[in-house]
Design an enzyme around this catalytic site. Structure first.
Site, mmCIF file in Angstrom:
data_model
loop_
_atom_site.group_PDB
_atom_site.id
_atom_site.type_symbol
_atom_site.label_atom_id
_atom_site.label_comp_id
_atom_site.label_asym_id
_atom_site.label_seq_id
_atom_site.Cartn_x
_atom_site.Cartn_y
_atom_site.Cartn_z
ATOM 1 C CG ASP A 289 -0.155 0.395 2.189
ATOM 2 O OD1 ASP A 289 0.473 -0.434 2.369
ATOM 3 O OD2 ASP A 289 -0.721 0.399 3.745
ATOM 4 C CG ASN A 291 4.807 2.900 4.541
ATOM 5 O OD1 ASN A 291 5.223 2.045 4.877
ATOM 6 N ND2 ASN A 291 6.358 3.857 3.797
ATOM 7 N NE ARG A 292 -3.385 3.341 -0.847
ATOM 8 C CZ ARG A 292 -3.119 2.847 -1.769
ATOM 9 N NH1 ARG A 292 -1.980 2.732 -1.708
ATOM 10 N NH2 ARG A 292 -4.011 1.439 -1.478
ATOM 11 C CG HIS A 293 -4.482 1.526 4.433
ATOM 12 N ND1 HIS A 293 -5.575 2.037 3.963
ATOM 13 C CD2 HIS A 293 -4.497 1.202 2.901
ATOM 14 C CE1 HIS A 293 -6.397 2.311 3.371
ATOM 15 N NE2 HIS A 293 -4.951 2.181 2.168
ATOM 16 C CG LEU A 325 11.569 -5.541 6.074
ATOM 17 C CD1 LEU A 325 12.736 -6.457 6.884
ATOM 18 C CD2 LEU A 325 12.801 -4.120 5.739
#
Length: 415
Positions: A289, A291-293, A325
């Site tokens: 994602d 790092n959206r969630h 990771l």
């Protein structure tokens, strides 16, 4: 009504006869217009040339706009970039059989070339193996023809399908493939389960990837969630094919199945994983994602009372970026630990160069001056505590054993 009293038949619009004849009228009989209904009046007005009203124009305009809105809306949704990508995929699929033929031809040509070199070396009195190795060097990667299964389970939680875009779903499929490969070829491996295998991810494996996953050995795909998969994994590990207490577990022959625990691995956890234990199940979030969630895996586990932990990257490796990771990297690190029982070496052999991972100076000094078995004990005494966050202040969460899963599932259903 007599024949002469009937109104003349109204001719259709656009006909040549209508323009050549005299103007037509309705209501040849007085009062007939008053007796007609509004709907009939409207229809009669539409039939008279030049008598179209504003209402007729309004009724015709939406019809024409509706007919043209469809293609325009479709074109707006599909960008040029997506069209080019779709065209490339179609072209790739169209040439699939052609690529198979080319691969077979190359393989046959390579075998023929090796045979010719073999015969030539024998005629010249040379060692054929040495001559072939010069032109066709053997790979240096160690291959284990037979792996030893351990009583340990890795579950990849793929229950995030609705949160990913198509390109991220493609990336996750590649990571699952690499995870299977790393676990399958390792000298010591664990049970691998792909949970929540459904929706678009499953559709991609069954269509685009042509069901290649059905030929994977030592891995199980299930549509159930990771909690149910962990319960089933506990039963499998206690069975005759559950695995052997050898290799990294050879000093834990007294371990019992009821001592196993369930741990959800997430970088947002305050607890650090120190070792892998037999009869335990480790869940890895299968989410791509960008790092959206953030924190979604940690939240998912803590809401159910499941213990969370993170890999000890901060204790051994200096990272140039956030220590998040990919799924296949987490699997590879854990599998390498089963072979080496050394986190630092497992990280260095796995982390990609783009992460910029390097051994910390304190860890380098430890590895040079301290036997491998004493590294963990010195770390706990505080040798590298200055470079990692304080995790001792947080009391570890109580471990959830497979016996507790039923209670957790009941609470989940009640909520």
């Amino acid at each position: 009504m007599e024949e002469e009293e009937r109104p003349r038949k109204i001719q259709k619009l656009g006909s040549s006869e209508a323009h050549e004849s005299e103007p037509l009228i309705t209501g040849a009989i007085k009062g007939s217009q008053d007796d007609t209904s509004p709907a009939e009046q409207t229809n009669s007005q539409k039939a008279i040339p030049g008598a179209t009203t504003d209402n007729s124009k309004e009724s015709e305009e939406p019809a024409s706009s509706t007919a043209t809105d469809g293609p325009e809306t479709t074109e707006q949704k599909i960008s040029k970039r997506q069209l080019r990508r779709q065209a490339k995929l179609e072209q790739w699929e169209a040439k699939r059989e052609e690529r198979k033929i080319i691969r077979k031809q190359k393989t046959a040509a390579r075998k023929e070339r090796r045979r010719e070199l073999w015969e030539e070396a024998k005629r010249e009195g040379k060692d054929p193996n040495e001559e072939l190795n010069k032109l066709f060097p053997m790979t240096t990667r160690t291959r284990h023809r037979k792996s030893t299964r351990l009583p340990l389970t890795l579950i990849i939680d793929c229950g995030f399908d609705d949160l990913m875009q198509d390109k991220e779903r493609v990336s996750l499929g590649q990571q699952l493939t690499r995870s299977y490969s790393e676990n399958n070829k390792s000298a010591f491996n664990g049970h691998l389960i792909i949970s929540s295998f459904n929706k678009k991810l499953k559709e991609r494996f069954e269509t685009v990837l042509h069901k290649t996953h059905e030929g994977w050995k030592g891995v199980r795909f299930t549509g159930e969630d990771w909690l149910q998969a962990a319960k089933e994994a506990s039963e499998v590990m206690q069975g005759p094919n559950g695995g052997k207490l050898v290799g990294p577990f050879e000093d834990k022959t007294d371990a019992k199945p009821e001592d196993g625990e369930i741990v959800y691995l997430t970088s947002d956890s305050s607890e650090t994983l120190t070792e892998l234990k037999p009869y335990s199940t480790y869940i890895i979030g299968g989410l791509v994602d960008k790092n959206r969630h953030k924190g979604i895996c940690h939240k998912r586990a803590t809401e159910l009372g499941i213990r969370t932990a993170k890999l000890p990257i901060g204790q051994y490796i200096q990272m140039n970026s956030r220590p998040v990771l990919a799924t296949n990297h987490v699997v590879e690190i854990m599998v390498r630990w089963l072979q080496l029982r050394d986190w630092a070496e497992a990280f260095m052999q796995t982390l990609p160069p783009r992460k910029g991972g390097a051994l910390k100076d304190s860890v380098k000094g430890q590895r040079d001056s301290t036997p491998r078995d004493d590294v963990e004990s010195n770390t706990e005494k505080g040798t590298v505590s200055e470079t990692v966050e304080d995790t001792e202040a947080t009391e570890p969460a109580e471990a959830v054993t497979p016996k507790d899963i039923d209670a957790v599932q009941e609470n989940k259903q009640d909520e």
